[in-house]
Design an enzyme around this catalytic site. Structure first.
Site: not given
Ligand SMILES: *Cc1c(COP(=O)(O)O)cnc(C)c1O
Length: 429
Positions: A144, A238, A266
């Site tokens: 994701y 990511d 995060k």
């Molecule tokens: C949570 C997450 C996102 C998205 O971040 P948001 O702050 O919810 O937009 C993107 N990539 C990864 C790997 C994530 O865990």
């Protein structure tokens, strides 16, 4: 336990909020029942509106790595508030956080702060395209990367939990440059390079956390890096979830691979909306105002969010809880496996640093297809029993549980008891 007030609020919320939530992962779609409404949290615990207290292993889906309301973070936020909330102009705090972040990634000279992980990734994709002059992006099934159109295919937990293949409202044109490969399967990536000469980048979670926790095998990340760079494409890691979760800095360091572009979110906001993308100078100099790739944000680098990020990362660096995280995760993994054995429940457990999760299947899980063989009904039973026993875990088979450095021995005992009770409930259901 009594959930009356949560239920009342949930019903009330349905009138003006979609599903009474502002993010679908918060709905209890796959575990049944209604979502809990939270009143407050402190340290390792979170308390709902009915006054039930839980050990928090959701931690806002990752950010609250120090636990809730850490003294240092609280103090920094309150101090920053005294000066105002947002200026639409630069502040010193942005430079401070940028220095901390760039110093913790070997391939990062410059960083740009944004307001979410989604924004970080969509900007990183634009940057990879700007830098390479190419269009296509390879992503992995089950990973994701936020909810931008181009990457909302085969996108892991949120969609998997709701059993959605992708999203409605995403035009064909938006995903025509997205190529899907399989996690831990280098041949599936090579094939794309054989069939396409227009690939700008590969994007991957260095340790996947959005199909449950799945770790890279057999130097997968290094192979991706070599393959990408040999073909004139960039490797985008990511680390929105993995950043600062398994060491101070990125998971990429532990796997000895350097991202061309790194995405963060995060933890770096300490509970406030902060995302970031960063890279070497030659790549970041493509970004406006230095270069021709446009990306902007009214609230980007918000001083309150920066203060929370700085306090979180400096405290984290001092605490250095990573060895302890490994021990706690190992303990929790053994509780899970021992309880599963005792009650004869098929279970495998994956973990990495302060991320861990059980899959209700005997199979070792190395990719999304395997993850999806896990028994979500058993998980639902397990989930509610954990809640009843005072441990808040994500309401999905495909989400990682998180550890905070506020977890103590007592908490760990409570987690252990809850796991045994919950596994027994699974066996008896
Ligand atoms: C949570 C997450 C996102 C998205 O971040 P948001 O702050 O919810 O937009 C993107 N990539 C990864 C790997 C994530 O865990």
């Amino acid at each position: 336990m009594n959930y009356t007030k949560s239920q009342q609020l949930y019903t009330k919320g349905l009138e003006n909020l979609v599903g009474s939530v502002n993010s679908p992962v918060r709905a209890f779609a796959s575990v049944g029942g209604n979502p809990l409404f939270i009143k407050k949290a402190k340290g390792s615990k979170i308390i709902d509106v009915d006054g039930n207290s839980y050990i928090d292993m959701v931690l806002s889906y990752g950010p609250m790595i120090l636990g809730h309301k850490h003294k240092k973070v609280q103090k920094a936020i309150v101090k920053a508030l005294q000066n105002g909330y947002s200026f639409g102009a630069s502040t010193k705090s942005e430079i401070t956080l940028a220095k901390i972040v760039c110093n913790s990634f070997s391939g990062m000279d410059k960083v740009r702060f944004v307001n979410s992980g989604t924004e970080a990734v969509l900007s990183a994709i634009r940057l990879a395209r700007a830098y390479t002059g190419k269009n296509k992006i390879i992503k992995f099934s089950g990973c994701y990367h936020g909810h931008q159109d181009a990457l909302l295919v085969a996108a892991g937990s949120g969609l998997a939990t709701l059993s959605l293949p992708g999203s409605k409202g995403v035009p064909e044109g938006a995903v025509k440059n997205t190529l899907i490969a399989n996690y831990n399967d280098i041949d599936s990536v090579k094939k794309h390079f054989e069939n396409h000469d227009d690939i700008a980048g590969i994007i991957i979670e260095p340790v996947a956390g959005n199909m449950g926790v799945v770790t890279p095998k057999n130097n997968f990340l290094q192979q991706l890096k070599e393959l990408a760079n040999s073909q004139g494409a960039l490797l985008i890691l990511d680390e929105v979830m993995t950043g600062y979760r398994s060491k101070f800095g990125g998971a990429q360091d532990l796997f000895d691979v350097e991202a061309d572009i790194t995405c963060l979110g995060k933890v770096i906001g300490g509970g406030f909306p902060v995302g970031a993308y960063g890279a070497r100078n030659e790549i970041m100099e493509m970004v406006a105002p230095l270069g021709g790739m446009y990306q902007a944000g009214t609230l980007s680098g918000n001083p309150i969010a920066m203060a929370a990020g700085i306090a979180t990362l400096t405290t984290l660096k001092k605490q250095n809880p990573y060895e302890r995280f490994n021990e706690i995760a190992a303990n929790i993994a053994s509780y899970l496996l021992e309880a599963a054995q005792k009650f004869d429940v098929a279970l495998s457990v994956n973990k990495f640093g302060s991320m861990i999760n059980p899959f209700f299947t005997q199979k070792e899980i190395t990719n999304f297809e395997e993850a999806q063989t896990a028994d979500t009904k058993k998980f639902a039973t397990f989930f509610w029993e954990m809640i009843k026993n005072g441990v808040f875990i994500p309401p999905s088979q495909f989400e990682a549980w998180f550890l905070s450095s506020a977890i103590g021995e007592k908490d760990l005992n409570k987690i252990k008891k809850a796991i045994y009770k919950s596994m027994e409930a699974v066996a008896n259901n």
